[in-house]
Structure formats: C-alpha cells, structure tokens
Motif scaffolding. Structure first.
Motif, PDB file in Angstrom:
ATOM      1  N   LEU A 229       1.165  -1.426  -0.001  1.00  0.00           N
ATOM      2  CA  LEU A 229      -0.274  -0.398   0.216  1.00  0.00           C
ATOM      3  C   LEU A 229       0.759   1.314  -0.112  1.00  0.00           C
ATOM      4  CD1 LEU A 229      -2.170  -1.060   2.945  1.00  0.00           C
ATOM      5  CD2 LEU A 229      -2.712  -1.054   0.425  1.00  0.00           C
ATOM      6  N   VAL A 230       0.531   2.264  -0.668  1.00  0.00           N
ATOM      7  CA  VAL A 230       1.447   3.770  -0.208  1.00  0.00           C
ATOM      8  C   VAL A 230       1.047   4.911   0.642  1.00  0.00           C
ATOM      9  CG1 VAL A 230       1.660   5.644  -1.987  1.00  0.00           C
ATOM     10  CG2 VAL A 230       1.426   3.538  -2.855  1.00  0.00           C
ATOM     11  N   GLU A 231       1.438   3.144   1.607  1.00  0.00           N
ATOM     12  CA  GLU A 231       0.980   4.117   3.642  1.00  0.00           C
ATOM     13  C   GLU A 231       2.039   4.582   3.891  1.00  0.00           C
ATOM     14  OE1 GLU A 231      -3.699   3.302   4.201  1.00  0.00           O
ATOM     15  OE2 GLU A 231      -3.645   2.847   2.464  1.00  0.00           O
ATOM     16  N   VAL A 232       2.523   2.944   4.473  1.00  0.00           N
ATOM     17  CA  VAL A 232       3.279   3.534   4.967  1.00  0.00           C
ATOM     18  C   VAL A 232       4.565   2.228   4.694  1.00  0.00           C
ATOM     19  CG1 VAL A 232       4.080   2.273   7.862  1.00  0.00           C
ATOM     20  CG2 VAL A 232       1.763   2.374   7.304  1.00  0.00           C
ATOM     21  N   PRO A 233       5.869   3.123   4.521  1.00  0.00           N
ATOM     22  CA  PRO A 233       5.751   4.211   5.211  1.00  0.00           C
ATOM     23  C   PRO A 233       5.599   5.616   4.238  1.00  0.00           C
ATOM     24  CG  PRO A 233       8.018   3.044   4.492  1.00  0.00           C
ATOM     25  CD  PRO A 233       6.861   2.783   4.251  1.00  0.00           C
ATOM     26  N   CYS A 234       5.393   5.816   3.032  1.00  0.00           N
ATOM     27  CA  CYS A 234       5.583   6.120   1.636  1.00  0.00           C
ATOM     28  C   CYS A 234       4.638   7.957   2.257  1.00  0.00           C
ATOM     29  CB  CYS A 234       4.465   5.780   0.962  1.00  0.00           C
ATOM     30  SG  CYS A 234       3.968   4.491   0.130  1.00  0.00           S
ATOM     31  N   ILE A 235       3.783   7.428   3.551  1.00  0.00           N
ATOM     32  CA  ILE A 235       3.086   9.018   3.758  1.00  0.00           C
ATOM     33  C   ILE A 235       4.421   9.870   4.327  1.00  0.00           C
ATOM     34  CG2 ILE A 235       1.485  10.040   5.212  1.00  0.00           C
ATOM     35  CD1 ILE A 235      -0.203   7.541   3.904  1.00  0.00           C
ATOM     36  N   LYS A 236       4.952   9.300   5.873  1.00  0.00           N
ATOM     37  CA  LYS A 236       5.555   9.754   6.529  1.00  0.00           C
ATOM     38  C   LYS A 236       6.897  10.742   5.988  1.00  0.00           C
ATOM     39  CE  LYS A 236       3.774   8.539  10.361  1.00  0.00           C
ATOM     40  NZ  LYS A 236       3.183   7.074  10.212  1.00  0.00           N
ATOM     41  N   ARG A 237       7.156   9.359   5.031  1.00  0.00           N
ATOM     42  CA  ARG A 237       8.662   9.301   4.264  1.00  0.00           C
ATOM     43  C   ARG A 237       8.315  11.051   3.049  1.00  0.00           C
ATOM     44  NH1 ARG A 237      10.768   3.850   2.264  1.00  0.00           N
ATOM     45  NH2 ARG A 237      11.426   2.805   3.982  1.00  0.00           N
ATOM     46  N   ASN A 238       7.070  11.276   2.710  1.00  0.00           N
ATOM     47  CA  ASN A 238       7.075  12.808   2.320  1.00  0.00           C
ATOM     48  C   ASN A 238       6.821  13.598   3.403  1.00  0.00           C
ATOM     49  OD1 ASN A 238       5.392  12.769  -0.450  1.00  0.00           O
ATOM     50  ND2 ASN A 238       5.214  11.049   0.361  1.00  0.00           N
ATOM     51  N   VAL A 239       6.777  13.441   4.077  1.00  0.00           N
ATOM     52  CA  VAL A 239       6.578  14.726   5.027  1.00  0.00           C
ATOM     53  C   VAL A 239       8.622  14.947   5.526  1.00  0.00           C
ATOM     54  CG1 VAL A 239       6.618  14.927   7.810  1.00  0.00           C
ATOM     55  CG2 VAL A 239       4.758  13.919   6.169  1.00  0.00           C
ATOM     56  N   MET A 240       8.710  13.596   5.531  1.00  0.00           N
ATOM     57  CA  MET A 240      10.719  14.226   5.893  1.00  0.00           C
ATOM     58  C   MET A 240      11.430  15.194   4.410  1.00  0.00           C
ATOM     59  SD  MET A 240      10.609  13.203   8.861  1.00  0.00           S
ATOM     60  CE  MET A 240       8.969  12.455   9.864  1.00  0.00           C
ATOM     61  N   GLY A 241      10.670  14.147   3.490  1.00  0.00           N
ATOM     62  CA  GLY A 241      11.136  15.304   2.292  1.00  0.00           C
ATOM     63  C   GLY A 241      10.654  17.125   2.039  1.00  0.00           C
ATOM     64  N   THR A 242       9.791  17.039   2.831  1.00  0.00           N
ATOM     65  CA  THR A 242       8.948  18.401   3.146  1.00  0.00           C
ATOM     66  C   THR A 242      10.808  19.219   3.475  1.00  0.00           C
ATOM     67  OG1 THR A 242       8.581  18.548   4.895  1.00  0.00           O
ATOM     68  CG2 THR A 242       6.964  18.421   2.775  1.00  0.00           C
ATOM     69  N   ALA A 243      10.976  18.854   4.685  1.00  0.00           N
ATOM     70  CA  ALA A 243      11.941  18.913   5.525  1.00  0.00           C
ATOM     71  C   ALA A 243      12.866  19.000   5.625  1.00  0.00           C
ATOM     72  CB  ALA A 243      11.812  18.271   7.510  1.00  0.00           C
TER      73      ALA A 243
END
Lengths: 296, 175
Positions: free
Chosen positions: A216-230
């Motif tokens: 699924l495009v959920e774990v860990p994908c969603i939080k990796r997007n967040v880290m990408g912004t930082a």
C-alpha cells in the motif's frame, strides 16, 4: 530542444539570463507548439488541484480503506496551530499539507503526481507552506512548478522516478530534490544554487528503499513525504547560504541510478522486504488479504 | 529521453495511490479501449513482478479495468471499476507471474481482450510518473509511448488494422 543534464540546464539559464522556470517554459513552448499562456494555464490547473486536495485532506479525519493511515494531517495541523512547533512554521505547515495530500492519495482521492503519486505530498507541502508563511502569490508558485519540473525532467531521463525501478530514493528522493530547487528559485537564488540544493537533497536520500507495507502507498510512504519537505527546506537553506554540493548534481543522479540498479528486487516496491517484511507489516498484509478482494 | 514534457513530471492529475501502478495502467487500459473501439467483452490479464506482488494495494486491477472501460486517470469512478465492469457484463480474469518474458521492466502487464468478434493481445509497461508504453501488440514487438497528455485515440488508430477476427473455434487468424 532538449536538456539532458543539470550542467546543460545551468548553462542555458546563464547564457540567456533566465531562471530555470523560464527555460523550462520556453522549452515546453518549443516542443509542444503551444503558447506560454496555454502552458501556464495548464500548470495553474495542477496547482489548483494541489490546493483542493490539501483543503480537503487537512480536515478529513477518516481512515484509509486498509485502516493503516488517515487522520494525521488533522492532528499535525492542530498541533502547528496550538503549540510552538519545534521545526518552525515553514516545516510545520509543509508537514501537515504534505500528509493531507498523501493521505488523500491513499484513499484513491485525486492528486497531482509530482513526479509520482507516491511522492505527491512533498512539492504541494513545500509550495503551500511558502504561500502561507511568505505570501508567495499563486503565479510564483506556478513558476516554482516549472522549476521543479525541469529538475525532475533531468532526473527522470538520466535515472528513474519510480519506486519499482529504483526504490524510494527515486520517488521521494527526486520529489525532494525538485522541491529544494524550487524553493531556492522562489527565494531568489540562482539556477546554480537551485541545482546545488537539488543535489544536497537527493544525496541525503540516496539508498532509500521502497518497502511499502502490504504494497500500500501508506506505510512508510506518507511519512517519508513529510520528511522530504523538511529535507527540502534544509537543503534550500544550505544552498542559499552559499553551501555547495561537492559532488555535482549530475553525478549524484548517476549514483542514484547505480544504487537503484543494484538494489535487490525485494526492496523495489514488491512489498517483500524492509518494513513490509517486519512482523507488523506481515500482519497487516495477512489482514488485508483475508478480506474479499483485499479492499473495501 | 522518455520523459518529454514538464507535464510528464508535474502530473497527471489522477486518482491515487500510485502513478506507475494506477495512472500509467489506466493509460494502458485506455489504449486497449481505443484500439477495440470500446470496452472489451472479456479480457485475460497477466500481471508481472511488482504488479503481481502489489496490485491489490495499488488498485492496479481497478486501474486497468477502469481504463478498458474508457475511464481516464482522473476519473473518481476508478475506485469502483470492478463493480462497474461486473454490472456491464465485462468478464475478466487475472493471472499473476513473477517475470515478464517479453519485456524487462518491473511494472508489466499482458492483456488478451476481445470485442465484437475481434481480439487483440497487448503488452504494456508503466514507466513511472504516469508514463507508459505498449511493447507488444498482436505478436509483434512495438514501441508506443503513452503519456497521459496525449490523445490516446489518435495513438491507437494506426494499429486498429492489426486486430484479429476471432474464429468460431476460438482461434484467430489475420483479418
């Protein structure tokens, strides 16, 4: 007209005294035969969709059909509003906008792939954070999308942008590099600085595998997007401060390609290794496949 | 230089969750839809490698079926494509295999489909970012890149003559 490397991109900008965004737009005009206005309109529609997705996602408390994601955008948004956020408002807002986008993506909501759906949260997160905290106008954000697309275009043609082909470094890595370069150009940095920011961002994500739990495009994908912004904001800050990537961006992209080529199949979006293979990851998968047809 | 436009990188506007496992696959389905001149009556789908491992999580089946029903990448009905296909009497089955013998790429699919007495076999690969290509068509190696920005109907038109007419025995011959 085509641009095959970051070196060529910078040269083109310097020769014509233009930004990366302007050079990309010119190239698109030449290749498509469409007018500047028509292309700007088309890109504006994409930016508008990003905003609609964020507006919808940020107030959506619902879970994804699998039950393993959802509601975090709301949570982070409340926290950013109430507490004094440690990473500051730029990153705080980018994080909540990014989750809002990626959570919507997991629910088969409408998103804009940048460059892929799995990495769709990074660029909207960063751009609308600039919009909120800097009053960066919509038209400038559209320019930022052209800048980002130029960087992504070079990466995609020299390496890969899909997790199945090159791991998460190819998806969130590319998106973060694109976002870092776009921030630099929007903040008045030179094309060379934008490319350094992209290189610094991509370097810090090299080797990242694609190991989605239950596919699924959920774990860990969603939080990796967040880290990408930082990472995008940090890389942009470094570059705007005058820090350069010691390894030229084109060579970083080549390294990404080599690493992705050597990465085992189990770590390239097959959900057979990494976090997908953990005890909890396996439990989620079993639960999913017990349901008829897997979903809904 | 497979990516030719800034809109291959920023875009498509699409339903999630994956540009390569969802959007790119919708386009492959669209190509089949256009080639057959409408939705197929039946299809036999083979998913390879990454597609075979993760298609349920990515809605790859829904994307392909939705594409074959004529839905585009940003159609929110893709979510319910399988139910819609069932209602319309479009029969399909899905087979899973590890490696694609025809084309080396992790996101590959082969579809045999038929409509109104004509059949076709197409192999498609989804390259990432919503970009895909048809690499096999009715026994011949081809290279037809599909970008979601393109007019897929126009793209399929030159190949319509390669459709095969089905015989009563279920075999096929060149029309």
């Amino acid at each position: 007209m085509k641009i095959e490397s970051m070196k060529e991109l910078i040269q083109q900008c310097e020769e014509e005294g233009k930004t990366i965004s302007e050079v990309m737009l010119d190239m698109e005009v030449e290749n498509s035969g469409k007018t500047h206005e028509a292309l700007i309109d088309k890109m504006t529609a994409r930016l508008q969709q990003m905003k609609d997705t964020i507006d919808l996602g940020i107030q959506d408390p619902s879970s994804s059909p699998s039950g393993i994601s959802g509601g975090d955008a709301l949570r982070v948004n409340e926290y950013v509003k109430k507490e004094s956020i440690l990473s500051g408002n730029y990153i705080g807002d980018a994080m909540s906008f990014s989750i809002a986008t990626s959570e919507s993506n997991a629910k088969m909501g409408i998103i804009v792939a940048t460059p892929t759906a799995g990495a769709a949260g990074v660029l909207p997160g960063v751009l609308f954070s600039l919009h909120k905290n800097d009053n960066t106008p919509f038209e400038k954000l559209v320019e930022g999308l052209f800048t980002a697309s130029a960087l992504g275009y070079v990466i995609a043609n020299r390496s890969f942008i899909s997790g199945a082909a090159g791991g998460c470094q190819a998806e969130v890595g590319s998106a973060t590099a694109m976002a870092a370069g776009a921030i630099v150009e929007l903040k008045g940095g030179s094309p060379e600085q934008a490319v350094h920011a992209a290189a610094i961002a991509l370097k810090s994500l090299l080797g990242l595998v694609c190991d989605p739990v239950a596919g699924l495009v959920e774990v860990p994908c969603i939080k990796r997007n967040v880290m990408g912004t930082a990472i995008a904001f940090s890389a942009a800050d470094l570059s705007l401060a005058g820090v350069k990537s010691r390894i030229p961006c084109d060579e970083v992209i080549k390294a990404m390609y080599d690493i992705g080529s050597e990465m085992p199949r189990t770590l390239k979006e097959t959900a057979l290794g990494g976090l997908a293979a953990t005890e909890t990851g396996q439990q989620v998968k079993e639960r999913m496949f017990k349901k008829k047809g897997g979903f809904e | 230089m497979e990516f030719k436009s800034c809109f291959d990188i920023i875009g498509p506007i699409m339903v999630g969750p994956s540009s390569s496992h969802t959007a790119g696959v919708v386009s492959i389905g669209n190509f089949i839809y256009e080639l057959l001149g409408g939705p197929p009556e039946y299809a036999s789908i083979t998913l390879y490698e990454s597609f075979s491992e993760t298609h349920l999580g990515h809605g790859t089946d829904k994307a392909l079926v939705g594409g074959m029903l004529g839905m585009r990448t940003n159609d929110s009905n893709i979510k319910s494509a399988v139910e819609i296909a069932n209602k319309r009497g479009f029969i399909f089955d899905i087979h899973l295999q590890d490696y694609c013998p025809y084309f080396s790429h992790p996101n590959t699919v082969k579809v045999e489909a038929g409509r109104q007495g004509y059949t076709m076999v197409a192999g498609g690969a989804s390259l990432g970012g919503g970009l895909s290509k048809i690499f096999l068509l009715n026994g011949k190696t081809v290279d037809i890149p599909i970008s979601t920005n393109e007019n897929i109907s126009k793209l399929a038109q030159p190949y319509m003559c390669s459709l095969k007419r089905q015989t009563s025995l279920g075999g096929s011959y060149e029309d």
